[in-house]
Scaffold this active site. Structure first.
Site, PDB file in Angstrom:
ATOM      1  N   THR A  27       0.884  -1.152  -0.347  1.00  0.00           N
ATOM      2  CA  THR A  27       0.163   0.017   0.078  1.00  0.00           C
ATOM      3  C   THR A  27       0.856   1.373  -0.009  1.00  0.00           C
ATOM      4  O   THR A  27       1.698   1.277   0.922  1.00  0.00           O
ATOM      5  CB  THR A  27      -1.016   0.094   1.194  1.00  0.00           C
ATOM      6  OG1 THR A  27      -1.854  -1.092   1.122  1.00  0.00           O
ATOM      7  CG2 THR A  27      -1.675   1.220   1.590  1.00  0.00           C
ATOM      8  N   ALA A  60      -3.032  -3.682  -2.297  1.00  0.00           N
ATOM      9  CA  ALA A  60      -4.028  -4.120  -1.482  1.00  0.00           C
ATOM     10  C   ALA A  60      -5.110  -2.934  -2.514  1.00  0.00           C
ATOM     11  O   ALA A  60      -4.749  -1.692  -2.143  1.00  0.00           O
ATOM     12  CB  ALA A  60      -4.362  -4.104  -0.301  1.00  0.00           C
ATOM     13  N   HIS A 182      -7.029 -10.953  -0.388  1.00  0.00           N
ATOM     14  CA  HIS A 182      -6.293 -10.506   0.643  1.00  0.00           C
ATOM     15  C   HIS A 182      -6.842 -11.178   1.955  1.00  0.00           C
ATOM     16  O   HIS A 182      -8.027 -10.597   2.414  1.00  0.00           O
ATOM     17  CB  HIS A 182      -6.258  -9.103   0.897  1.00  0.00           C
ATOM     18  CG  HIS A 182      -5.291  -8.529   1.859  1.00  0.00           C
ATOM     19  ND1 HIS A 182      -4.705  -9.174   2.920  1.00  0.00           N
ATOM     20  CD2 HIS A 182      -4.923  -7.156   1.498  1.00  0.00           C
ATOM     21  CE1 HIS A 182      -3.861  -8.280   3.479  1.00  0.00           C
ATOM     22  NE2 HIS A 182      -3.871  -7.120   2.877  1.00  0.00           N
ATOM     23  N   ALA A 184      -5.384 -11.848   4.965  1.00  0.00           N
ATOM     24  CA  ALA A 184      -4.333 -11.376   5.964  1.00  0.00           C
ATOM     25  C   ALA A 184      -4.279 -10.290   6.670  1.00  0.00           C
ATOM     26  O   ALA A 184      -5.436  -9.453   6.590  1.00  0.00           O
ATOM     27  CB  ALA A 184      -3.014 -11.438   5.202  1.00  0.00           C
ATOM     28  N   ASN A 185      -3.599 -10.094   7.567  1.00  0.00           N
ATOM     29  CA  ASN A 185      -3.284  -8.563   8.272  1.00  0.00           C
ATOM     30  C   ASN A 185      -4.593  -7.998   8.889  1.00  0.00           C
ATOM     31  O   ASN A 185      -4.734  -6.815   9.086  1.00  0.00           O
ATOM     32  CB  ASN A 185      -2.994  -7.798   7.302  1.00  0.00           C
ATOM     33  CG  ASN A 185      -1.421  -7.807   7.092  1.00  0.00           C
ATOM     34  OD1 ASN A 185      -0.639  -8.697   7.641  1.00  0.00           O
ATOM     35  ND2 ASN A 185      -0.606  -7.348   6.279  1.00  0.00           N
ATOM     36  N   TYR A 187      -7.686  -7.961   8.198  1.00  0.00           N
ATOM     37  CA  TYR A 187      -8.606  -6.970   7.279  1.00  0.00           C
ATOM     38  C   TYR A 187     -10.027  -7.967   7.331  1.00  0.00           C
ATOM     39  O   TYR A 187     -10.144  -9.083   7.889  1.00  0.00           O
ATOM     40  CB  TYR A 187      -8.234  -6.614   6.081  1.00  0.00           C
ATOM     41  CG  TYR A 187      -7.011  -5.638   6.158  1.00  0.00           C
ATOM     42  CD1 TYR A 187      -7.454  -4.273   6.702  1.00  0.00           C
ATOM     43  CD2 TYR A 187      -5.801  -5.924   5.791  1.00  0.00           C
ATOM     44  CE1 TYR A 187      -6.502  -3.329   6.863  1.00  0.00           C
ATOM     45  CE2 TYR A 187      -4.775  -5.046   5.725  1.00  0.00           C
ATOM     46  CZ  TYR A 187      -5.076  -3.828   6.453  1.00  0.00           C
ATOM     47  OH  TYR A 187      -4.235  -2.908   6.460  1.00  0.00           O
ATOM     48  N   ASN A 242      -3.415  -5.008  12.934  1.00  0.00           N
ATOM     49  CA  ASN A 242      -4.821  -4.585  12.983  1.00  0.00           C
ATOM     50  C   ASN A 242      -5.424  -5.301  13.958  1.00  0.00           C
ATOM     51  O   ASN A 242      -6.703  -5.525  13.649  1.00  0.00           O
ATOM     52  CB  ASN A 242      -5.294  -4.487  11.482  1.00  0.00           C
ATOM     53  CG  ASN A 242      -4.719  -3.423  10.551  1.00  0.00           C
ATOM     54  OD1 ASN A 242      -4.177  -2.336  11.272  1.00  0.00           O
ATOM     55  ND2 ASN A 242      -4.074  -4.119   9.460  1.00  0.00           N
ATOM     56  N   ARG A 274       6.961 -13.137  12.222  1.00  0.00           N
ATOM     57  CA  ARG A 274       8.169 -12.266  12.722  1.00  0.00           C
ATOM     58  C   ARG A 274       7.813 -10.801  12.225  1.00  0.00           C
ATOM     59  O   ARG A 274       8.607  -9.973  12.711  1.00  0.00           O
ATOM     60  CB  ARG A 274       9.391 -12.759  12.306  1.00  0.00           C
ATOM     61  CG  ARG A 274       9.614 -12.720  10.738  1.00  0.00           C
ATOM     62  CD  ARG A 274      10.976 -13.297  10.556  1.00  0.00           C
ATOM     63  NE  ARG A 274      11.283 -13.474   9.018  1.00  0.00           N
ATOM     64  CZ  ARG A 274      11.349 -14.714   8.422  1.00  0.00           C
ATOM     65  NH1 ARG A 274      11.328 -15.829   9.255  1.00  0.00           N
ATOM     66  NH2 ARG A 274      11.282 -14.870   7.276  1.00  0.00           N
TER      67      ARG A 274
HETATM   68  C1  FNR Z   1       2.942  -3.885   3.588  1.00  0.00           C
HETATM   69  N1  FNR Z   1       2.162  -4.998   3.708  1.00  0.00           N
HETATM   70  C2  FNR Z   1       1.056  -5.365   2.913  1.00  0.00           C
HETATM   71  N2  FNR Z   1       0.583  -6.512   2.624  1.00  0.00           N
HETATM   72  C3  FNR Z   1      -0.391  -6.889   1.995  1.00  0.00           C
HETATM   73  O1  FNR Z   1      -0.731  -8.015   2.206  1.00  0.00           O
HETATM   74  N3  FNR Z   1      -1.298  -5.708   1.210  1.00  0.00           N
HETATM   75  C4  FNR Z   1      -0.561  -4.537   1.265  1.00  0.00           C
HETATM   76  O2  FNR Z   1      -1.179  -3.597   0.492  1.00  0.00           O
HETATM   77  C5  FNR Z   1       0.544  -4.167   2.093  1.00  0.00           C
HETATM   78  N4  FNR Z   1       1.115  -2.903   2.181  1.00  0.00           N
HETATM   79  C6  FNR Z   1       1.967  -2.756   2.783  1.00  0.00           C
HETATM   80  C7  FNR Z   1       2.765  -1.455   2.706  1.00  0.00           C
HETATM   81  C8  FNR Z   1       3.733  -1.244   3.468  1.00  0.00           C
HETATM   82  C9  FNR Z   1       4.632   0.375   3.159  1.00  0.00           C
HETATM   83  C10 FNR Z   1       4.612  -2.097   4.036  1.00  0.00           C
HETATM   84  C11 FNR Z   1       6.095  -2.017   4.725  1.00  0.00           C
HETATM   85  C12 FNR Z   1       4.001  -3.636   4.215  1.00  0.00           C
HETATM   86  C13 FNR Z   1       3.136  -6.277   4.070  1.00  0.00           C
HETATM   87  C14 FNR Z   1       4.127  -6.668   2.878  1.00  0.00           C
HETATM   88  O3  FNR Z   1       3.334  -7.242   1.838  1.00  0.00           O
HETATM   89  C15 FNR Z   1       5.237  -7.616   3.387  1.00  0.00           C
HETATM   90  O4  FNR Z   1       4.530  -8.703   3.748  1.00  0.00           O
HETATM   91  C16 FNR Z   1       5.874  -7.203   4.741  1.00  0.00           C
HETATM   92  O5  FNR Z   1       6.338  -5.682   4.500  1.00  0.00           O
HETATM   93  C17 FNR Z   1       7.122  -8.078   5.054  1.00  0.00           C
HETATM   94  O6  FNR Z   1       7.971  -8.074   3.921  1.00  0.00           O
HETATM   95  P1  FNR Z   1       9.236  -7.304   3.895  1.00  0.00           P
HETATM   96  O7  FNR Z   1       9.078  -5.787   3.958  1.00  0.00           O
HETATM   97  O8  FNR Z   1      10.115  -7.551   5.383  1.00  0.00           O
HETATM   98  O9  FNR Z   1      10.025  -7.708   2.678  1.00  0.00           O
END
Ligand code: FNR
Length: 376
Positions: A27, A60, A182, A184-185, A187, A242, A274
């Site tokens: 994002t 996303a 999506h 995950a996270n 949402y 979240n 992690r």
């Molecule tokens: C994310 N991440 C993320 N995940 C996802 O599923 N959809 C998204 O839109 C986003 N947006 C997003 C924005 C930013 C700025 C960050 C830093 C992270 C999580 C991302 O896809 C990823 O899984 C994590 O950042 C871990 O990977 P890295 O950064 O350690 O290589």
């Protein structure tokens, strides 16, 4: 050349990837602020990161207006948005790259300022995100406490499935190579999966099978549009982003992954615990389980994992059979030529978290490619 496993080909659905360095969905909040359509700046950013036969997963993208929760995130529910995405896809294809779109509904991770008529955000149940430092972003970019969302009626859940199906169709019209759901996270789809956010008593709540129903219905709807081999799913078991978190993730995620495994999808995509919350802060949780190690035995298809990987740890994960490809997030932001830098052992440019979200070219399209001079 470094990392022979990371730089070996991989079949993903109908696509032959030339290497296994995937761009994670990220994002960046830089779409047009009124139409929420991607614009030429976004096309330039993705094209910078495209390499022949390599997979990018676009950020996303809300499938409907109630799925919004951040200013400047692009949508995929209007003609202007489809046209904007077509510009992105064409630019990536011109460089020989592949691009999937991540389909998103934020559920309770929203604020009434984003919602039609200023209504409350929707969720499986009326449970607000609470906890230390957990704040919602308003449409004006202010940070405020989360509101208590409104629980969706059962027939409204069907409308969410239909919105994902329509969005999958819109992504096809925009020329994408596939879609990622999506899940995950923290949402909407994870809110349905997990017990503390899903207190429903209809067929979408209660036991694990009921809580998994919405994710599976949506995934199946996307496969009817695309064929299963062009649909991926992203999950974050053991994640805490979240306000998420299942007390006992093993039975829930084992059920979900086994059910998804029956569908013959393009891939399953994990966020390693992690790095849960990497979007909000620099985290590297210690002594947490590895999603890819735990769940690989239940997944026969392509497995992508993400979360704090370096070239070395990516190579080791693939060599050990824990994953087939590795998605990189933060270091792909600051290294548009990341595959080449990893392959040739070039130094990495550090990222600047202050420019992750919102703004224009700074911290977005102005990170340099390696020219033999830069140092990390
Ligand atoms: C994310 N991440 C993320 N995940 C996802 O599923 N959809 C998204 O839109 C986003 N947006 C997003 C924005 C930013 C700025 C960050 C830093 C992270 C999580 C991302 O896809 C990823 O899984 C994590 O950042 C871990 O990977 P890295 O950064 O350690 O290589």
């Amino acid at each position: 050349m470094n990392f022979p496993h990371l730089f070996s080909p991989l079949q993903v659905g109908p696509y032959r990837l030339q290497h296994r360095v995937v761009m994670a969905p990220l994002t960046r909040m830089r779409a047009d602020r009124s139409s929420f359509a991607p614009r030429p700046l976004n096309a330039e950013y993705y094209a910078q990161r495209a390499t022949p036969g390599a997979l990018l997963i676009a950020e996303a993208t809300p499938v409907m207006v109630t799925g919004r929760g951040n200013p400047g995130t692009p949508g995929i529910y209007s003609e202007a948005q489809i046209a904007g995405w077509r510009g992105v896809v064409d630019a990536v294809h011109a460089k020989g790259g592949l691009i999937f779109l991540q389909l998103w509904h934020v559920g309770r991770v929203s604020h009434s300022s984003f919602q039609p008529g200023g209504a409350l955000p929707v969720a499986p149940s009326a449970v607000a995100i609470a906890g230390n430092g957990m704040l919602a972003m308003t449409a004006g970019g202010k940070m405020v406490p989360y509101e208590t969302p409104r629980a969706l009626e059962t027939d409204e859940v069907g409308q969410i499935v239909e919105a994902f199906r329509q969005a999958a169709d819109n992504a096809k019209q925009a020329g994408f190579d596939g879609v990622e759901i999506h899940g995950a996270n923290g949402y909407l789809l994870e809110q349905f999966l997990q017990s503390h956010t899903n207190l429903r008593t209809d067929k979408y709540g209660g036991g694990i099978e009921n809580r998994a129903r919405l994710l599976l219905e949506i995934t199946e709807a996307a496969t009817r549009v695309w064929g299963a081999d062009r649909v991926g799913v992203r999950l974050s078991p053991y994640g805490i982003a979240n306000g998420s978190g299942e007390d006992d993730p093993m039975p829930l995620y084992t059920h979900v992954i086994k059910a998804l495994d029956q569908l013959g999808l393009a891939y399953l995509h994990f966020i390693e615990p992690r790095s849960s919350g990497a979007g909000r802060a620099e985290v590297n949780w210690q002594n947490v389980p590895s999603a890819m190690v735990l769940f690989r035995p239940h997944w026969r298809g392509v497995l992508i994992s993400a979360g704090g990987f370096t070239g070395e740890t990516a190579e080791a994960a693939i060599a050990a059979g824990h994953a087939d490809a590795i998605a990189f997030g933060r270091i792909f932001i600051s290294n548009p030529d990341l595959p080449r830098r990893l392959r040739d052992g070039f130094p990495l440019t550090p990222y600047n978290r202050a420019t992750f979200y919102g703004g224009e070219a700074a911290g977005y399209t102005d990170y340099p490619v390696y020219d033999g001079m830069a140092t990390a």
